[in-house]
Design an enzyme around this catalytic site. Structure first.
Site, PDB file in Angstrom:
ATOM      1  N   ARG A  64     108.930  55.356  47.458  1.00 44.70           N
ATOM      2  CA  ARG A  64     108.205  54.864  49.031  1.00 44.70           C
ATOM      3  C   ARG A  64     108.520  53.340  49.490  1.00 44.70           C
ATOM      4  O   ARG A  64     109.439  52.734  48.854  1.00 44.70           O
ATOM      5  CB  ARG A  64     106.686  54.135  48.533  1.00 44.70           C
ATOM      6  CG  ARG A  64     105.969  55.269  47.783  1.00 44.70           C
ATOM      7  CD  ARG A  64     104.750  54.574  47.275  1.00 44.70           C
ATOM      8  NE  ARG A  64     105.061  53.715  45.913  1.00 44.70           N
ATOM      9  CZ  ARG A  64     105.443  52.390  45.775  1.00 44.70           C
ATOM     10  NH1 ARG A  64     103.675  52.065  45.561  1.00 44.70           N
ATOM     11  NH2 ARG A  64     105.377  52.801  44.721  1.00 44.70           N
ATOM     12  N   CYS A 105     108.207  61.013  56.377  1.00 43.94           N
ATOM     13  CA  CYS A 105     107.908  61.883  55.940  1.00 43.94           C
ATOM     14  C   CYS A 105     107.024  62.214  55.774  1.00 43.94           C
ATOM     15  O   CYS A 105     106.547  63.358  55.412  1.00 43.94           O
ATOM     16  CB  CYS A 105     107.978  61.455  54.204  1.00 43.94           C
ATOM     17  SG  CYS A 105     109.105  60.523  53.551  1.00 43.94           S
ATOM     18  N   LYS A 128     130.008  54.359  59.064  1.00 49.32           N
ATOM     19  CA  LYS A 128     128.350  53.341  57.761  1.00 49.32           C
ATOM     20  C   LYS A 128     129.555  53.761  56.484  1.00 49.32           C
ATOM     21  O   LYS A 128     129.318  52.550  55.751  1.00 49.32           O
ATOM     22  CB  LYS A 128     127.763  55.042  57.981  1.00 49.32           C
ATOM     23  CG  LYS A 128     127.041  54.313  57.031  1.00 49.32           C
ATOM     24  CD  LYS A 128     125.390  55.469  56.138  1.00 49.32           C
ATOM     25  CE  LYS A 128     124.152  55.195  57.843  1.00 49.32           C
ATOM     26  NZ  LYS A 128     123.434  56.999  56.436  1.00 49.32           N
TER      27      LYS A 128
HETATM   28  C1  UDX Z   1     105.627  58.420  51.413  1.00 49.84           C
HETATM   29  C2  UDX Z   1     105.217  58.675  49.905  1.00 49.84           C
HETATM   30  O1  UDX Z   1     104.201  57.777  49.682  1.00 49.84           O
HETATM   31  C3  UDX Z   1     106.831  58.594  49.180  1.00 49.84           C
HETATM   32  O2  UDX Z   1     106.051  59.354  47.722  1.00 49.84           O
HETATM   33  C4  UDX Z   1     107.502  60.162  49.205  1.00 49.84           C
HETATM   34  O3  UDX Z   1     108.355  59.863  48.220  1.00 49.84           O
HETATM   35  C5  UDX Z   1     108.100  59.489  50.996  1.00 49.84           C
HETATM   36  O4  UDX Z   1     106.963  59.098  51.336  1.00 49.84           O
HETATM   37  P1  UDX Z   1     106.901  56.091  52.593  1.00 49.84           P
HETATM   38  O5  UDX Z   1     106.581  56.775  53.625  1.00 49.84           O
HETATM   39  O6  UDX Z   1     107.955  55.045  52.161  1.00 49.84           O
HETATM   40  O7  UDX Z   1     106.547  56.952  50.726  1.00 49.84           O
HETATM   41  O8  UDX Z   1     105.431  55.541  52.371  1.00 49.84           O
HETATM   42  P2  UDX Z   1     103.828  54.989  52.214  1.00 49.84           P
HETATM   43  O9  UDX Z   1     103.774  53.855  51.364  1.00 49.84           O
HETATM   44  O10 UDX Z   1     103.899  55.800  52.051  1.00 49.84           O
HETATM   45  O11 UDX Z   1     102.922  54.855  52.788  1.00 49.84           O
HETATM   46  C6  UDX Z   1     102.862  55.573  54.061  1.00 49.84           C
HETATM   47  C7  UDX Z   1     102.546  56.041  55.561  1.00 49.84           C
HETATM   48  O12 UDX Z   1     100.773  56.031  54.933  1.00 49.84           O
HETATM   49  C8  UDX Z   1     102.468  54.061  55.770  1.00 49.84           C
HETATM   50  O13 UDX Z   1     102.497  53.984  57.388  1.00 49.84           O
HETATM   51  C9  UDX Z   1     101.270  53.513  55.006  1.00 49.84           C
HETATM   52  O14 UDX Z   1     100.793  52.843  56.735  1.00 49.84           O
HETATM   53  C10 UDX Z   1     100.766  54.566  55.556  1.00 49.84           C
HETATM   54  N1  UDX Z   1      99.058  54.563  54.321  1.00 49.84           N
HETATM   55  C11 UDX Z   1      99.428  54.360  53.004  1.00 49.84           C
HETATM   56  C12 UDX Z   1      98.376  53.851  54.959  1.00 49.84           C
HETATM   57  O15 UDX Z   1      97.572  54.067  56.147  1.00 49.84           O
HETATM   58  N2  UDX Z   1      96.756  53.439  54.057  1.00 49.84           N
HETATM   59  C13 UDX Z   1      97.218  53.678  52.582  1.00 49.84           C
HETATM   60  O16 UDX Z   1      96.187  53.953  52.040  1.00 49.84           O
HETATM   61  C14 UDX Z   1      98.363  54.155  52.248  1.00 49.84           C
END
Ligand code: UDX
Length: 452
Positions: free
Chosen positions: A158, A282, A35
């Protein structure tokens, strides 16, 4: 300042690129030598919009290595950004974290060094990392007496918007039990707190962005902020999905309900999109870790547990709806549009598509799938599932008894749904993300259903 970052995954690479871009001298370390070779040659192991451009701009301040002896000595700040994957019990696996802490303890020199937990670590890990550092530095034979302090600086990135969230964050949280550690981190992040760095041309500063709040607190509070934030976001999504299930029963429109409650400034409109629920590395991991940590103190967390139960149920509801429509699943062909856990990433960790595909395969369904970005990663990580991967959405639709929209990529919103309907054996679309235009699909003669 001189910075070392241990781990070149989503968090480590993004953090290293941003800190180098704003002017710090950054050494990114990973024990995965292939990597590191790829990164040195400009190849990036993850898909993150604009990361390639930012790494190019940051390259003069950025080095990649797999040697602790090269990365650690002289670094004023050392970030630990290694994986803490969940174990079956929900508690995170900390072997990578402890390995990194031990290696850091063996290589930091006599100058004051702040060792920062950037990885999401269990509450109380800061002290544990500190004890590992002390233990490994006590066994040194070079006579150096390291001078260090441990801090927590949780990430709120995110995927898909990680660079934006790093350069233009809602807030920066730093936690330490020594004031001098907090002062070093404030100095490190000053250009972001004051928004004084030259914004990348491809990622301009939001107009309303003048300064970033800095939350400076103790170690345990900083660690708990991270878990509480993710648990609340997960809860918000599961709440709207629980209300969505009732909305479906009473004939209400959950998107309108979400809009109506989200306009209340105390609730806010974001993370109220109903559908098949959350995936990613996460939310599932952090809610499980929070419950596991509480369990160590004899505490239950029924609200967080309920968020996980509802989220898991959303996958089952996809299968229930397909069964209700098709009556028999065995022998059917069902297409999935989208594999990544959300748009603008190729990350498949805890992706709803994988769980849904497996549930269908277990019921004798032939599953086809497409994703604009994650196909290659799916092929290398989940080939054994036997999902038939397609290079276009129309190829997925060909001969299908049903299509399920799993990831709301923009590619799928603008499909030629008349053509899709003609390709399908049975014109039925289950929209797992409320992302499609119901009227357009109905006009194409498609029976359109949502998961709420
Ligand atoms: C998340 C947190 O937002 C971020 O602050 C943290 O550091 C890491 O975890 P991430 O996992 O990258 O970020 O994605 P995010 O945009 O939060 O979405 C998480 C999941 O929730 C996705 O599967 C998304 O599809 C789902 N989601 C999001 C919903 O189902 N409904 C929503 O309204 C928003």
């Amino acid at each position: 300042m001189r910075v070392a970052i241990i781990g070149t995954g989503y968090v480590g690479l993004t953090t290293g690129a941003c800190l180098a871009f704003i002017g710090h001298t950054v050494s990114c370390l990973d024990t995965d030598e292939p990597k590191i070779r790829a990164l040195k040659s400009g190849q990036i192991p993850i898909y993150e919009p604009d990361l390639e451009d930012l790494l190019e701009d940051a390259r003069p301040n950025l080095t990649f290595t797999s040697s602790y002896a090269e990365a650690i000595p002289g670094a004023e700040v050392v970030f630990i950004a290694v994986g803490t994957p969940p174990t079956p019990s929900g508690a995170p696996n900390l072997e990578y974290l402890s390995q990194a802490a031990r290696c850091i303890g063996q290589h930091i020199n006599g100058d004051f060094t702040v060792v920062v937990n950037k990885s999401t670590v269990p509450i109380g890990s800061g002290n544990w990392v500190g004890s590992l550092l002390r233990e490994s530095s006590e066994h040194r034979t070079d006579g150096v007496i390291p001078d260090f302090a441990v801090a927590s600086n949780p990430e709120f990135l995110r995927e898909g918007t990680a660079l934006h969230d790093s350069l233009y964050p809602d807030r920066i949280v730093i936690g330490a039990d020594e004031q001098r550690a907090l002062e070093v981190l404030y100095s490190l992040y000053r250009p972001i707190v004051d928004q004084t760095f030259q914004a990348p041309t491809f990622l301009p500063r939001p107009e309303s962005m003048f300064a970033v709040p800095l939350v400076s607190t103790d170690l345990a509070s900083a660690e708990l902020i991270k878990y509480a934030a993710n648990a609340f976001l997960a809860l918000k999504i599961s709440f709207v999905n629980e209300i969505g299930h009732l909305a479906e029963c009473v004939g209400a429109n959950i998107s309108e309900v979400a809009r109506g409650i989200g306009l209340d400034s105390r609730i806010g409109p974001r993370f109220l999109n109903a559908g098949i629920g959350w995936g990613g590395s996460c939310f599932g991991k952090d809610t499980a870790a929070l419950i596991a940590t509480a369990g160590e103190y004899g505490l239950h967390m029924p609200i967080v547990e309920a968020a996980k139960i509802i989220n898991s149920r959303q996958r089952d509801r996809v299968v229930e709806k397909l069964l209700r429509e098709l009556k028999i699943l065995k022998g059917r062909t069902i297409g999935l549009l989208g594999l990544a856990f959300k748009p603008n990433t190729d990350d498949l960790r805890e992706a709803p598509a994988i769980e849904i595909a497996q549930k269908l395969i277990d019921r004798g369904v032939r599953v086809k799938a497409h994703d604009p970005i994650a196909l290659e990663r799916f092929e290398s990580e989940h080939r054994s599932m036997g999902v038939h991967l397609c290079t276009s959405p129309l190829e997925v639709a060909d001969g299908c008894d049903a299509l399920v929209l799993v990831t709301e990529w923009n590619d799928y919103r603008d499909l030629d749904w008349d053509l899709v309907a003609k390709k399908m054996r049975n014109a039925f679309v289950l929209d797992g993300r409320h992302a499609l235009d119901a009227d357009k699909l109905s006009r194409a003669g498609i029976h359109y259903v949502t998961i709420s």
